[in-house]
Scaffold this active site. Structure first.
Site, PDB file in Angstrom:
ATOM      1  N   HIS A 115      -1.056   1.966  -2.759  1.00 21.81           N
ATOM      2  CA  HIS A 115      -0.280   1.974  -1.521  1.00 21.81           C
ATOM      3  C   HIS A 115      -1.020   1.110  -0.493  1.00 21.81           C
ATOM      4  CE1 HIS A 115       2.003   5.866  -2.320  1.00 21.81           C
ATOM      5  NE2 HIS A 115       1.006   5.997  -3.187  1.00 21.81           N
ATOM      6  N   HIS A 124      -0.569   2.625  -9.215  1.00 21.29           N
ATOM      7  CA  HIS A 124      -0.081   1.853  -8.066  1.00 21.29           C
ATOM      8  C   HIS A 124      -1.023   2.029  -6.891  1.00 21.29           C
ATOM      9  CE1 HIS A 124       1.792   5.860  -7.945  1.00 21.29           C
ATOM     10  NE2 HIS A 124       1.701   5.773  -6.627  1.00 21.29           N
TER      11      HIS A 124
END
Ligand code: 5GP
Ligand code: ZN
Length: 134
Positions: free
Chosen positions: A102, A100
């Site tokens: 951010h 992922h």
């Protein structure tokens, strides 16, 4: 839960999220414990652990979505900049082993992140570069 993974469960709709963007490949949603207002996570819907096991073709597609979501956040929020962070491994602070990115909107001037700069020694840097050069 698929892959015993909370982000897979979010991608599958088993766990709710506050969605910011979605398409066939990625989902972007607000981080549940935000660093700042608008802190958003961009994940591929498919499960990969981190940067190194995500296929390059997928990674290219993800980073273009990160750009798209970041541009949107920059215009939708009164932020002055943003950080893009991507942690790999517990030593780097990764707590969810589903790759992922951010996007952390930043407000005001001079916001850093909590790394502390060292003072570069040219001899040490030279030897290190020779050791790790690809
Ligand atoms: P990491 O430290 O692995 O780079 O980041 C994981 C992030 O996921 C953390 O910032 C954490 O707050 C967020 N997070 C963990 N579980 C959930 C969840 O169930 N929903 C949402 N929206 N964010 C989560
Ligand atoms: Zn997953």
């Amino acid at each position: 839960m698929k892959n015993n993974c909370v982000f897979c469960a979010i991608a599958d709709g088993e766990i709710p999220c506050f969605k910011v963007y979605e398409d066939d490949l990625v989902l972007a949603y607000l981080d549940i414990n935000p660093f700042t207002e608008g802190h958003t996570l961009v994940i591929p819907k498919a499960h990969y652990t981190g940067l190194l096991d995500t296929p390059p073709d997928v990674l290219k597609e993800i980073i273009v979505r990160v750009q798209k979501v970041a541009a949107h956040l920059k215009s939708a929020l009164p932020c002055d900049g943003f950080n893009v962070l991507q942690n790999n491994g517990a030593a780097a602070g990764q707590t969810v082993p589903h790759v992922h990115f951010h996007i952390v909107p930043r407000y005001g001037e001079g916001g850093g992140i909590s790394f502390k700069s060292g003072e570069g020694n040219m001899d040490v840097l030279k030897v290190l570069a020779e050791r790790i050069r690809m």
